[in-house]
Design an enzyme around this catalytic site. Sequence first.
Site, PDB file in Angstrom:
ATOM      1  CD  GLU A  21      -2.867  -0.915   2.456  1.00  0.00           C
ATOM      2  OE1 GLU A  21      -2.505  -1.298   3.592  1.00  0.00           O
ATOM      3  OE2 GLU A  21      -3.968  -0.365   2.227  1.00  0.00           O
ATOM      4  CE1 TYR A  53     -20.664  25.056  -0.665  1.00  0.00           C
ATOM      5  CE2 TYR A  53     -22.127  25.682   1.121  1.00  0.00           C
ATOM      6  CZ  TYR A  53     -21.809  25.665  -0.230  1.00  0.00           C
ATOM      7  OH  TYR A  53     -22.647  26.260  -1.137  1.00  0.00           O
ATOM      8  CE  LYS A  98      -6.823   1.941   2.720  1.00  0.00           C
ATOM      9  NZ  LYS A  98      -5.785   1.443   3.645  1.00  0.00           N
TER      10      LYS A  98
HETATM   11  N1  LIG Z   1      -8.948   0.183  12.126  1.00  0.00           N
HETATM   12  C1  LIG Z   1      -8.165   0.025  11.019  1.00  0.00           C
HETATM   13  N2  LIG Z   1      -7.977  -1.190  10.526  1.00  0.00           N
HETATM   14  C2  LIG Z   1      -7.214  -1.363   9.437  1.00  0.00           C
HETATM   15  C3  LIG Z   1      -6.610  -0.263   8.801  1.00  0.00           C
HETATM   16  C4  LIG Z   1      -6.826   1.013   9.353  1.00  0.00           C
HETATM   17  O1  LIG Z   1      -6.328   2.066   8.854  1.00  0.00           O
HETATM   18  N3  LIG Z   1      -7.610   1.131  10.463  1.00  0.00           N
HETATM   19  N4  LIG Z   1      -5.869  -0.461   7.673  1.00  0.00           N
HETATM   20  C5  LIG Z   1      -5.687  -1.654   7.159  1.00  0.00           C
HETATM   21  C6  LIG Z   1      -4.984  -1.829   5.888  1.00  0.00           C
HETATM   22  O2  LIG Z   1      -4.228  -0.698   5.533  1.00  0.00           O
HETATM   23  C7  LIG Z   1      -6.073  -2.180   4.880  1.00  0.00           C
HETATM   24  O3  LIG Z   1      -6.819  -1.003   4.561  1.00  0.00           O
HETATM   25  C8  LIG Z   1      -5.581  -2.831   3.630  1.00  0.00           C
HETATM   26  O4  LIG Z   1      -6.672  -3.372   2.929  1.00  0.00           O
HETATM   27  C9  LIG Z   1      -6.217  -2.871   7.782  1.00  0.00           C
HETATM   28  N5  LIG Z   1      -7.021  -2.618   8.952  1.00  0.00           N
END
Ligand SMILES: Nc1nc2c(c(=O)[nH]1)N=C([C@H](O)[C@@H](O)CO)CN2
Length: 118
Positions: A21, A53, A98
């Site tokens: 990533e 905004y 995300k």
């Molecule tokens: N609570 C979270 N859990 C996860 C995160 C995060 O930013 N906060 N990130 C990941 C990995 O980067 C994921 O996005 C890859 O698919 C996993 N869990």
Amino acid sequence: MDTVYIEGLETDAVIGVYAWERGIRQKLVIDLELASDNRAAAATDAIGDAVDYDAISKAVLAYVRASEFQLIETLAERVADLVLADFDVSWLRLRLAKPGAVAEAASVGVIIERGERS
Ligand SMILES: Nc1nc2c(c(=O)[nH]1)N=C([C@H](O)[C@@H](O)CO)CN2
């Protein structure tokens, strides 16, 4: 207290905990609810009395695009700090999604509330 909101603010950033990533940009979507007493702006009809905004969207987009955090929690916290520090906003709710992170999920993310809603 009233609300000014920004919904579905889309951009991308380097974000993630895994090595693969760190070399790509991933889509992020931000929703913001911003506490605002809208009566002053309504009375004067002046942008200077409003929670702008457009200005907040531009500031958030610039910050997120330049960021390279591992966790979405960290990015959400920094964006909240930025908005509370640089704009006349005393409370906000921020949703940071995300959508590509978990293939089987429509989206994943965090929701935080910061500041005082007076
Ligand atoms: N609570 C979270 N859990 C996860 C995160 C995060 O930013 N906060 N990130 C990941 C990995 O980067 C994921 O996005 C890859 O698919 C996993 N869990």
